[in-house]
Design an enzyme around this catalytic site. Structure first.
Site, PDB file in Angstrom:
ATOM      1  N   LYS A  12       0.818  -1.226   0.000  1.00 18.31           N
ATOM      2  CA  LYS A  12       0.000   0.000   0.000  1.00 18.31           C
ATOM      3  C   LYS A  12       0.851   1.275   0.000  1.00 18.31           C
ATOM      4  O   LYS A  12       2.057   1.233   0.281  1.00 18.31           O
ATOM      5  CB  LYS A  12      -0.920  -0.036   1.234  1.00 18.31           C
ATOM      6  CG  LYS A  12      -1.972  -1.145   1.188  1.00 18.31           C
ATOM      7  CD  LYS A  12      -2.865  -1.124   2.433  1.00 18.31           C
ATOM      8  CE  LYS A  12      -3.971  -2.156   2.360  1.00 18.31           C
ATOM      9  NZ  LYS A  12      -4.868  -2.119   3.552  1.00 18.31           N
ATOM     10  N   TYR A  52     -12.737  -2.887  -2.889  1.00 13.08           N
ATOM     11  CA  TYR A  52     -13.180  -2.801  -1.491  1.00 13.08           C
ATOM     12  C   TYR A  52     -14.712  -2.741  -1.401  1.00 13.08           C
ATOM     13  O   TYR A  52     -15.259  -2.181  -0.447  1.00 13.08           O
ATOM     14  CB  TYR A  52     -12.545  -1.586  -0.817  1.00 13.08           C
ATOM     15  CG  TYR A  52     -11.087  -1.798  -0.451  1.00 13.08           C
ATOM     16  CD1 TYR A  52     -10.688  -2.901   0.298  1.00 13.08           C
ATOM     17  CD2 TYR A  52     -10.103  -0.883  -0.833  1.00 13.08           C
ATOM     18  CE1 TYR A  52      -9.352  -3.101   0.642  1.00 13.08           C
ATOM     19  CE2 TYR A  52      -8.763  -1.078  -0.484  1.00 13.08           C
ATOM     20  CZ  TYR A  52      -8.406  -2.187   0.254  1.00 13.08           C
ATOM     21  OH  TYR A  52      -7.087  -2.387   0.606  1.00 13.08           O
ATOM     22  N   PHE A  60     -15.606   4.592   6.813  1.00 16.01           N
ATOM     23  CA  PHE A  60     -14.230   4.885   6.400  1.00 16.01           C
ATOM     24  C   PHE A  60     -13.968   4.588   4.918  1.00 16.01           C
ATOM     25  O   PHE A  60     -12.827   4.699   4.447  1.00 16.01           O
ATOM     26  CB  PHE A  60     -13.236   4.103   7.280  1.00 16.01           C
ATOM     27  CG  PHE A  60     -13.440   2.603   7.265  1.00 16.01           C
ATOM     28  CD1 PHE A  60     -12.892   1.810   6.259  1.00 16.01           C
ATOM     29  CD2 PHE A  60     -14.160   1.980   8.281  1.00 16.01           C
ATOM     30  CE1 PHE A  60     -13.077   0.439   6.246  1.00 16.01           C
ATOM     31  CE2 PHE A  60     -14.348   0.596   8.277  1.00 16.01           C
ATOM     32  CZ  PHE A  60     -13.807  -0.176   7.257  1.00 16.01           C
ATOM     33  N   ARG A  88      -1.803 -14.684   4.580  1.00 13.71           N
ATOM     34  CA  ARG A  88      -2.600 -13.973   5.610  1.00 13.71           C
ATOM     35  C   ARG A  88      -1.918 -14.096   6.985  1.00 13.71           C
ATOM     36  O   ARG A  88      -1.938 -13.148   7.781  1.00 13.71           O
ATOM     37  CB  ARG A  88      -4.033 -14.518   5.676  1.00 13.71           C
ATOM     38  CG  ARG A  88      -4.906 -14.187   4.480  1.00 13.71           C
ATOM     39  CD  ARG A  88      -5.383 -12.752   4.386  1.00 13.71           C
ATOM     40  NE  ARG A  88      -6.316 -12.355   5.418  1.00 13.71           N
ATOM     41  CZ  ARG A  88      -7.076 -11.253   5.366  1.00 13.71           C
ATOM     42  NH1 ARG A  88      -7.008 -10.426   4.312  1.00 13.71           N
ATOM     43  NH2 ARG A  88      -7.879 -10.940   6.333  1.00 13.71           N
ATOM     44  N   THR A  94      -6.020  -7.294  10.576  1.00 12.77           N
ATOM     45  CA  THR A  94      -6.322  -5.997   9.951  1.00 12.77           C
ATOM     46  C   THR A  94      -5.866  -4.828  10.818  1.00 12.77           C
ATOM     47  O   THR A  94      -5.281  -3.862  10.323  1.00 12.77           O
ATOM     48  CB  THR A  94      -7.844  -5.893   9.699  1.00 12.77           C
ATOM     49  OG1 THR A  94      -8.265  -7.043   8.972  1.00 12.77           O
ATOM     50  CG2 THR A  94      -8.195  -4.634   8.934  1.00 12.77           C
ATOM     51  N   ARG A 105       2.129  -6.541   9.515  1.00 13.20           N
ATOM     52  CA  ARG A 105       1.364  -5.412  10.054  1.00 13.20           C
ATOM     53  C   ARG A 105       1.772  -5.074  11.479  1.00 13.20           C
ATOM     54  O   ARG A 105       1.875  -3.891  11.841  1.00 13.20           O
ATOM     55  CB  ARG A 105      -0.135  -5.721   9.964  1.00 13.20           C
ATOM     56  CG  ARG A 105      -0.679  -5.564   8.546  1.00 13.20           C
ATOM     57  CD  ARG A 105      -2.071  -6.105   8.414  1.00 13.20           C
ATOM     58  NE  ARG A 105      -2.713  -5.706   7.159  1.00 13.20           N
ATOM     59  CZ  ARG A 105      -3.853  -6.226   6.723  1.00 13.20           C
ATOM     60  NH1 ARG A 105      -4.475  -7.174   7.422  1.00 13.20           N
ATOM     61  NH2 ARG A 105      -4.384  -5.815   5.589  1.00 13.20           N
ATOM     62  N   ASN A 115      -2.130   0.142   7.001  1.00 12.57           N
ATOM     63  CA  ASN A 115      -1.601  -1.106   7.570  1.00 12.57           C
ATOM     64  C   ASN A 115      -0.759  -1.864   6.554  1.00 12.57           C
ATOM     65  O   ASN A 115      -0.707  -3.083   6.549  1.00 12.57           O
ATOM     66  CB  ASN A 115      -2.741  -1.971   8.135  1.00 12.57           C
ATOM     67  CG  ASN A 115      -3.782  -2.314   7.086  1.00 12.57           C
ATOM     68  OD1 ASN A 115      -3.656  -1.905   5.934  1.00 12.57           O
ATOM     69  ND2 ASN A 115      -4.790  -3.056   7.468  1.00 12.57           N
ATOM     70  N   HIS A 118      -2.173  -5.401   1.523  1.00 11.97           N
ATOM     71  CA  HIS A 118      -3.427  -6.135   1.301  1.00 11.97           C
ATOM     72  C   HIS A 118      -3.081  -7.557   0.882  1.00 11.97           C
ATOM     73  O   HIS A 118      -2.122  -7.767   0.143  1.00 11.97           O
ATOM     74  CB  HIS A 118      -4.239  -5.480   0.171  1.00 11.97           C
ATOM     75  CG  HIS A 118      -5.325  -6.377  -0.342  1.00 11.97           C
ATOM     76  ND1 HIS A 118      -6.558  -6.463   0.265  1.00 11.97           N
ATOM     77  CD2 HIS A 118      -5.345  -7.275  -1.370  1.00 11.97           C
ATOM     78  CE1 HIS A 118      -7.309  -7.365  -0.378  1.00 11.97           C
ATOM     79  NE2 HIS A 118      -6.589  -7.866  -1.374  1.00 11.97           N
ATOM     80  N   GLU A 129      -9.535 -10.987  -7.576  1.00 10.89           N
ATOM     81  CA  GLU A 129      -8.548  -9.916  -7.371  1.00 10.89           C
ATOM     82  C   GLU A 129      -7.378 -10.038  -8.346  1.00 10.89           C
ATOM     83  O   GLU A 129      -6.883  -9.027  -8.850  1.00 10.89           O
ATOM     84  CB  GLU A 129      -8.052  -9.939  -5.917  1.00 10.89           C
ATOM     85  CG  GLU A 129      -9.149  -9.511  -4.954  1.00 10.89           C
ATOM     86  CD  GLU A 129      -8.749  -9.544  -3.493  1.00 10.89           C
ATOM     87  OE1 GLU A 129      -7.610  -9.927  -3.172  1.00 10.89           O
ATOM     88  OE2 GLU A 129      -9.604  -9.172  -2.654  1.00 10.89           O
TER      89      GLU A 129
END
Ligand code: UDP
Ligand code: MG
Length: 155
Positions: A12, A52, A60, A88, A94, A105, A115, A118, A129
């Site tokens: 990100k 998203y 948010f 993951r 998250t 993270r 964070n 993704h 995706e």
């Protein structure tokens, strides 16, 4: 026998700004994961609204999209045994303040939406995706010579 799967990772804008791209790619490499696609892309609002979509009613949502458009992101496709769950686990929860120590993270961030990373959360979302960010000819099949050291003979 574990299944070979593919997963999508986005590094990100906070990680791009904080010069953490190499650190993140290195973590995946050192685990022995195979990268079969990698590119930089500046995401637009339409792509993020789709990506998203499960969060569209959250307060948010607008801030999340703005955050994700601040700089280009780095998109990766990783392939391997049970890769969705493996990635993951490496990425962590998250909320970085609740993530397990040692995860990307937890180690590198303190807040949402910033964070760091993704990662697809299921086989179904990984399929959508990967198609969202990569054309078929941007994904590469090759033998990874270190697999025998990471996985042992016979796998
Ligand atoms: N997010 C946020 N506020 C929240 C929850 C999530 O800004 O309260 C952001 C955060 O960047 C997160 C992303 O929205 O990574 C997607 O949320 P999701 O629930 O899909 O979490 P993830 O799959 O990224 O762990
Ligand atoms: Mg998610």
């Amino acid at each position: 026998m574990a299944d070979i799967q593919r997963t999508l990772v986005l590094i990100k804008p906070d990680a791009v700004q904080r010069e953490l791209v190499g650190e993140i790619v290195t973590r995946f490499e050192r685990k022995g994961l195979k990268t079969i696609g990698m590119k930089m892309a500046h995401l637009d609002e339409a792509t993020l609204t789709e990506h998203y979509g499960h969060l569209k009613d959250k307060p948010f949502f607008g801030d999340l999209k703005k955050f994700m458009m601040q700089t280009p992101v780095i998109a990766l496709v990783l392939e391997g045994f049970d890769i969705i769950e493996v990635v993951r686990v490496i990425v962590g929860a998250t909320n970085p303040r609740a993530a397990d120590a040692g995860t990307i993270r937890s180690d590198l961030s303190m807040n949402v939406p910033s964070n760091i990373i993704h990662a697809s959360d299921s086989l179904e979302s990984a399929g959508h995706e990967i198609k969202r960010f990569f054309a078929d000819n941007e994904l590469f099949a090759y033998d990874k010579l270190t697999d025998k050291f990471h996985f042992g003979e016979g796998v």
